[in-house]
Enzyme design. Structure first.
Site, PDB file in Angstrom:
ATOM      1  N   ASP A 256       0.259  37.750  61.782  1.00 18.06           N
ATOM      2  CA  ASP A 256       0.555  38.867  60.892  1.00 18.06           C
ATOM      3  C   ASP A 256       1.873  39.540  61.255  1.00 18.06           C
ATOM      4  OD1 ASP A 256      -0.335  40.930  58.869  1.00 18.06           O
ATOM      5  OD2 ASP A 256      -0.216  42.208  60.637  1.00 18.06           O
ATOM      6  N   GLU A 293       3.779  35.345  59.079  1.00 18.09           N
ATOM      7  CA  GLU A 293       4.113  36.205  57.947  1.00 18.09           C
ATOM      8  C   GLU A 293       5.391  36.955  58.292  1.00 18.09           C
ATOM      9  OE1 GLU A 293       2.626  40.104  55.413  1.00 18.09           O
ATOM     10  OE2 GLU A 293       2.069  39.843  57.507  1.00 18.09           O
TER      11      GLU A 293
END
Length: 583
Positions: A256, A293
């Site tokens: 993330d 990401e």
């Protein structure tokens, strides 16, 4: 096959700041001693941890003892993030010995949130839907974070215990059962993991040692990956990665928001994660995928190590989504201001990154760097028509399928699926789900709940949204309304059938190409065509307008969701229509 990994042989904890440490084991206190072999570690050799035992640690700072706190490396929190930890057994009867895994380039990913994907909101509920996903053409599930978080309702990005699994979903055993069942159906499992911050409630780690760096991301304090004590913090991350990819048979990770890592060391933590994944893949013979990401348009993420990169398997690519979304919806607020023309979408499809050391109006500065197309396979870029972010970070959490026509939805999917990039779906989009996916939390701290409410209202008001459109993230109703409705209308079934056919076509025509330079994209003001650079290739012709358009491609119609007129040299596409054409 019953598989058992080595369980902790003793109670131990890294607590370099403590003067003394004791462990509370089922109501009895024991003192730990400094570990002579490892600086900052404390150990207890007198009793062996037994599965099912509850325990917690207290620290003496030279003046007073702390209250009992969970183990930073806890494997289970049966009473929630504030309760004692539990010793677990690592034994599990696996049946996936025939599983050979799936290479990154062949993945067709389906992102889902365990709590809202099924009526049960559990890993078992996901198992019940595996046949649906297999029939759809999905071969990889990406689970939004499943580490423990406060309360029972959360997206998962407020997790605090990076070795444990949220109990309400089914805990460690439930996750292993899901992975085992998915492998039996030819489906890989990827975990979304958050190593850039801890959640705002239940994080006791910094009381033990310097887990935090002092700065803040938009979601919490920055993790100490570079400062004093960061060797042990990085080991904490890598040991968690080793657990998931090893003991749990997880096929890959999604990292993330890596742009918020405070990582200033010569070797990036991402490079170390990638190297560890490669080592486990070599040991097991099963591929391991690591996807980042990032919105930085930074080629280092997916460039090979010998070319100065971190060697990751792939990265999320918002640029294609933004380019398609603006053309179909007409929205141009926020970061969408940098998109909105067919020329921009065509350029992004040809180059992967929208910004390549070029100016961004949204950022007010130059952004990004060009990919080395000669050495970067396009399947390393993961694309989508929507994600949990692109849906949930709208004021009402409304999905594209709540605002667009079936033709528009399937058009978007056709462009993504026919592209050379790795496709990803967000749960429910394949049947035009009419349930929203807003942000939801259930912190037990009322002050945090109120802060979350106000923060969301302020964020959306700055973007021009009406405050009345923002649901209360702490309300149980907000969570319940986000659960998918698995009863389909006839129109929804049509969309589902189209998605299934589009995924079949992707496989049949080898869209996961190795060289983006072979992609030929032509466009007009509101249409584009996309094909591999080959005379006998199937061409996708797409109309991004509410009027019929004529495109200069003809041949034999392979598939369409609408009713195009395909001639020998040109094709008339319906409004928001597309056609797969064999030249």
């Amino acid at each position: 096959m019953v598989e058992s990994h080595v369980a902790p042989a003793r109670f131990e904890v890294w607590a370099p700041r403590a003067h003394k440490v004791r462990v509370h084991v089922e109501g009895t206190d024991f003192a730990l001693a400094p570990d002579s072999a490892r600086e900052g570690w404390w150990v207890l050799d007198d009793i062996a941890p037994q599965p099912g035992t509850r325990y917690s640690f207290s620290l003496f700072n030279g003046t007073q003892w702390s209250h009992p706190m969970p183990d930073p490396r806890t494997r289970a929190q049966p009473d929630g993030v504030h309760g004692p930890s539990e010793v677990v057994s690592t034994e599990f009867s696996w049946t996936d010995s025939a599983w050979a895994g799936i290479e990154t380039k062949d993945l067709r990913i389906y992102e889902l949130h365990v709590g809202t994907f099924s009526p049960e909101g559990t890993f078992a509920g996901v198992i019940d839907k595996l046949d649906h996903l297999s029939e759809l053409g999905i071969n990889a599930i990406e689970l939004m974070p499943v580490q423990p978080f406060p309360g029972t309702r959360n997206w998962g990005y407020d997790g605090v215990d990076w070795f444990a699994v949220h109990e309400a979903y089914g805990g460690r055993e439930g996750l292993k059962k899901l992975i085992d069942a998915a492998h039996s159906r030819g489906i890989a499992i990827l975990l979304d993991v958050v190593y850039n911050h801890f959640g705002p409630e239940g994080n006791y780690n910094n009381a033990f040692g310097p887990y935090l760096a002092g700065g803040r991301t938009d979601w919490g304090e920055v993790i100490n990956l570079s400062g004093p004590g960061s060797d042990e913090v990085r080991a904490y991350v890598l040991d968690a990665v080793r657990q998931w990819l090893g003991e749990f048979h997880v096929d890959g990770l999604r990292l993330d928001a890596v742009q918020t890592y405070d990582d200033r060391r010569a070797f990036s933590i991402m490079e170390e994660i990638s190297r560890l994944a490669d080592e486990i893949a070599a040991e097991t013979g099963i591929p391991r995928t690591v996807i980042a990401e990032s919105d930085q348009n930074d080629p280092r993420l997916i460039s090979d190590v010998d070319r100065g990169g971190y060697g990751l398997s792939g990265q999320w690519l918002d640029d294609v989504h933004h380019g398609i979304h603006t053309l179909v919806t007409g929205e141009n607020q926020g970061y969408y201001v940098d998109y909105g023309t067919m020329a921009i979408l065509a350029d992004t499809l040809r180059h992967g990154y929208r910004f390549r050391n070029s100016y961004s109006r949204y950022r007010g500065r130059t952004h990004g760097r060009e990919l080395d197309l000669a050495h970067t396979a396009p399947w390393k870029l993961v694309t989508y028509t929507t994600t949990h972010d692109q849906t949930g970070n709208r004021a009402a959490g409304d999905r594209p399928s709540q605002n667009l026509t079936p033709a528009q939805l399937v058009l978007k999917a056709a462009v993504v699926f026919h592209s050379p990039f790795t496709p990803m779906l967000f749960m429910g989009e394949e049947f035009a789900a009419q349930t929203p996916f807003p942000f939801f939390v259930s912190h037990t701290d009322e002050g945090l709940l109120e802060g979350t409410r106000l923060g969301r209202l302020e964020e959306f008001s700055q973007q021009g949204w009406d405050a009345t459109d923002v649901p209360d993230p702490a309300s149980p109703d907000t969570y319940e309304q986000a659960k998918l409705d698995w009863e389909f209308s006839e129109q929804q079934q049509d969309v589902l059938d189209a998605y299934q056919r589009l995924l079949q076509l992707r496989s049949e025509h080898g869209c996961n190409r190795e060289d983006l330079r072979n992609l030929r994209v032509e466009h007009g003001e509101r249409w584009l065509t996309m094909a591999n650079d080959s005379d006998d290739a199937v061409v996708l012709a797409a109309n991004f307008s509410d009027e019929p358009v004529t495109v200069p491609v003809g041949g034999t119609l392979v598939y369409s969701f609408t009713s195009p007129e395909v001639g020998a040299d040109e094709t008339v596409l319906d409004p928001w229509g597309f056609a797969y054409i064999k030249r």
